[in-house]
Enzyme design. Structure first.
Site, PDB file in Angstrom:
ATOM      1  N   GLY A   1     -20.827 -25.673 -24.039  1.00  0.00           N
ATOM      2  CA  GLY A   1     -22.285 -25.560 -24.141  1.00  0.00           C
ATOM      3  C   GLY A   1     -22.751 -26.269 -25.401  1.00  0.00           C
TER       4      GLY A   1
ATOM      5  N   ASN B   1     -13.309 -26.057 -20.854  1.00  0.00           N
ATOM      6  CA  ASN B   1     -14.570 -25.725 -20.173  1.00  0.00           C
ATOM      7  C   ASN B   1     -14.311 -25.553 -18.681  1.00  0.00           C
ATOM      8  OD1 ASN B   1     -17.468 -25.315 -20.562  1.00  0.00           O
ATOM      9  ND2 ASN B   1     -17.722 -27.072 -19.208  1.00  0.00           N
ATOM     10  N   LYS B   2     -15.090 -24.668 -18.077  1.00  0.00           N
ATOM     11  CA  LYS B   2     -14.967 -24.340 -16.654  1.00  0.00           C
ATOM     12  C   LYS B   2     -15.301 -25.534 -15.766  1.00  0.00           C
ATOM     13  CE  LYS B   2     -16.851 -20.514 -13.917  1.00  0.00           C
ATOM     14  NZ  LYS B   2     -17.792 -19.371 -14.014  1.00  0.00           N
TER      15      LYS B   2
ATOM     16  N   GLU C   1     -41.532 -20.584 -19.216  1.00  0.00           N
ATOM     17  CA  GLU C   1     -41.268 -21.985 -18.848  1.00  0.00           C
ATOM     18  C   GLU C   1     -40.991 -22.111 -17.353  1.00  0.00           C
ATOM     19  OE1 GLU C   1     -38.261 -23.581 -21.586  1.00  0.00           O
ATOM     20  OE2 GLU C   1     -39.936 -24.531 -22.634  1.00  0.00           O
TER      21      GLU C   1
ATOM     22  N   ASP D   1     -24.584 -18.487 -28.764  1.00  0.00           N
ATOM     23  CA  ASP D   1     -25.116 -17.179 -28.369  1.00  0.00           C
ATOM     24  C   ASP D   1     -24.139 -16.029 -28.579  1.00  0.00           C
ATOM     25  OD1 ASP D   1     -27.150 -18.800 -27.615  1.00  0.00           O
ATOM     26  OD2 ASP D   1     -26.944 -18.448 -25.462  1.00  0.00           O
TER      27      ASP D   1
ATOM     28  N   GLN E   1     -31.233 -24.720 -30.607  1.00  0.00           N
ATOM     29  CA  GLN E   1     -31.393 -25.273 -31.955  1.00  0.00           C
ATOM     30  C   GLN E   1     -30.366 -24.679 -32.921  1.00  0.00           C
ATOM     31  OE1 GLN E   1     -35.121 -25.581 -35.150  1.00  0.00           O
ATOM     32  NE2 GLN E   1     -35.383 -24.507 -33.235  1.00  0.00           N
TER      33      GLN E   1
END
Lengths: 406, 406
Positions: free
Chosen positions: B12, B37-38, B170, B300, B318
């Site tokens: 990510g 990564n998957k 959004e 995250d 960000q």
């Protein structure tokens, strides 16, 4: 001084062509012409398999009725027919009632499922814009779901088409073109997807020349279509199809079964008291009902026999259009007081079946066989000829298949 | 002479930026870098709502990992992490196992559903390419079905979005642009379709400037979005959502609930023995695990506090990118024998929320407010800056949002 009322039910090939021909041959003071249709548009049923596969957008297939019918000469009523009352010379609509002096029934076909368990409930049919775009979305939705499940289900990627007649063959041809695109869109390896055609007869395209059938099957198999010929569908459920071949039962995990193996006339006509054979109404040589001489039947609802072969003519667009032309001429004669109306004489020009956008087979004129590009081109010529007849050059330019080299 | 092993979990924002920065600052003989990564691609999570609404194709959002990672310097392993064994300095994959000297965890977020009955089972979330394109197809499939049923179901046309935070706002903005197109495609009157945003907080976009919130809500309501503010979702089933507002229970018939109201860190990290708070791992000032000094946590999964507000920094792209830059620098130092690694200091440049393709709101630099076109343009500048940083001008040209006047 009451003008006679002509009511035309259905704006399929038969109905809309009757309306367009009558608006040319009758003046505004000769008759009141009313065309009744469920939708505001006519569609080319013979292109729906492309919409269903997702290889052609349905807006190319449908034609706004008001673009080809002159509404200062023909009343257009957008409504659904609920019954016909031939004794009272009336038609009952969901939102009204119409009286007629002459009635033209062009209400088309519906799927015949022959009582196969689960077929009606679980299979799709290619018979309208609505049903065709639903098939397109159903396939795409299952592809989208496939990679979202912890245990991906093969039933989402197995597409079974029941019937290797005209529609079934043309549909798998389009699917063979479309599936590689869908695999790319949803990150699915092509080899995980199966396109399986199941046909009960001992051959694909029964009635076609064996050399053409072989060509078609080779072309489709080379693009990944599997055939199960001589295989009877026994049952369809939400996530499987069972068939029997050589006295062996086999199951295919699938939630996409498209039934293209049988049609019958619209059952509403039979329910209105017309005697019928699989929904098709036996007619006089001039296409009038044997029971009611003020009722003409055109297209898939009419049952007429080919005297040479002693078999019924198949329900095709070509015959529906010719029936419409014959009927429009005959009604115009009757309105003008001329009772010498003409029998219907089909003029079969040939048949072409597409095998995707770049291959086809066909027989035209006197048994000349066509393969590949020449058949594909001939198919487009036939489609374009219809558009020219229905709506002139402007319609041809708008909706025609003009890309002969693609 | 064994090179140290650096293993990065997840591609990510945090993981891929760590890999790209490390491949620049370390030579091939300094360390073995492995990125796990998957999928074979990285994607921009902040664009997924556009893919889900169907206003942007997902191929614009994803970036082939091999297009930005130099595989002569970084090993790429496409696999799924099943557990981390920090005591043994190992990572277990579905198809293998990796040892590390330094580990970077960038495994991202998952939805937090707070135990609301039926939410986990029946709601969609916007968290991957797979889930975003499934939402797009789910909405479209229901529109396709609507006109195929004798009794059309309003649940097919009511789209409920849970949460009026960043993603929720959004997403409804994109839907407001997309729905008129879908109505045309499936012959559905626009007024039959509802887009409903349900938010438990007393305002949309909690934390945003009230003037901007008002602007956003007005813009969206003018395009047909309904807001239920201060409304708690109580239950979600296959075909309805129940919420409570002002002590009144209300039901909405819907089979499309998109949950955009809560995220937590990837639960795999917690399950591997890291102490966590809603899945997010409290870290030292230099982003190392408080339990294991050879493990860095970015994005995250990391929990850090804003000292001014005493609240955790939100999980944004960000911050993930800035954490990755900081971590890559620190690991490069450690590898080169320099133990004076730097604490992470976020440099918040502002926030812009789009309201569909032609409107937006934002705050940049020192609380300057932006509305409309200038905010839309600023959003594109931010997105393009990221692409430039990740893959240089060629990636910007390939995937950038360069249409500033559309």
């Amino acid at each position: 001084m009451n003008n006679p009322n002509i009511v035309i039910l259905g704006a399929g090939y038969g109905g809309i062509m009757t309306a367009v021909k009558l608006q040319k041959s009758l003046g505004p003071n000769d008759a009141n012409i009313t065309l009744v249709n469920k939708h505001s548009y006519h569609y080319q049923t013979t292109w729906l398999h492309e919409n269903a596969a997702g290889t052609l957008h349905h807006d190319r297939t449908r034609i706004n009725i008001k673009d080809v019918v002159n509404t200062s000469q023909v009343n257009f009523v957008q409504d659904t027919v609920t019954s016909i009352l031939p004794e009272e010379k009336k038609v009952v609509l969901e939102n009204g009632e119409l009286s007629y002096d002459y009635l033209v029934i062009g209400l088309g076909f519906e799927a015949a499922t022959f009582g196969i368990p689960g077929l009606k409930e679980n299979a799709f049919t290619i018979n309208s814009i609505n049903s065709a775009r639903l098939i397109r979305q159903h396939i795409e939705y299952n592809f989208a779901k496939y990679n979202n499940e912890a245990n991906p289900k093969e039933e989402r990627l197995n597409i079974v088409v029941g019937g290797a007649g005209f529609t079934g063959i043309e549909f798998v041809g389009e699917l063979a073109n479309r599936i590689p695109e869908l695999c790319k869109e949803y990150d699915i390896p092509r080899e995980k997807v199966r396109i399986i055609n199941v046909e009960a007869a001992p051959t694909a395209l029964p009635g076609f020349d064996p050399e053409l059938v072989e060509y078609a099957m080779n072309s489709l198999e080379a693009r990944g279509v599997e055939f199960k010929i001589g295989a009877m569908i026994k049952e369809v459920t939400e996530n499987k199809l069972v068939f029997e071949k050589d006295e062996q039962r086999e199951e295919i995990a699938t939630n996409t079964v498209v039934w293209a193996a049988g049609v019958r006339g619209n059952s509403l006509v039979e329910e209105s008291g017309f005697e019928a054979n699989r929904g098709r109404i036996p007619v006089e040589a001039d296409l009038r009902s044997k029971q009611y001489s003020d009722v003409f039947i055109v297209g898939d609802c009419a049952l007429i026999f080919n005297e040479e072969t002693e078999r019924p003519y198949p329900p095709t667009a070509q015959i529906a259009i010719q029936m419409a032309e014959n009927t429009a001429e005959n009604i115009a004669k009757l309105i003008k007081g001329d009772d010498h109306i003409e029998p219907f004489k089909p003029d079969l020009k040939g048949t072409v079946a597409s095998l995707g956008h770049n291959d086809a087979i066909g027989v035209v004129f006197d048994d000349k066989k066509l393969f590949g590009w020449s058949a594909t081109a001939m198919k487009k010529v036939i489609d374009n000829r219809y558009l020219l007849k229905l709506g002139g050059p402007s319609l041809l330019l708008k909706k025609g298949k003009l890309n002969f080299f693609k």
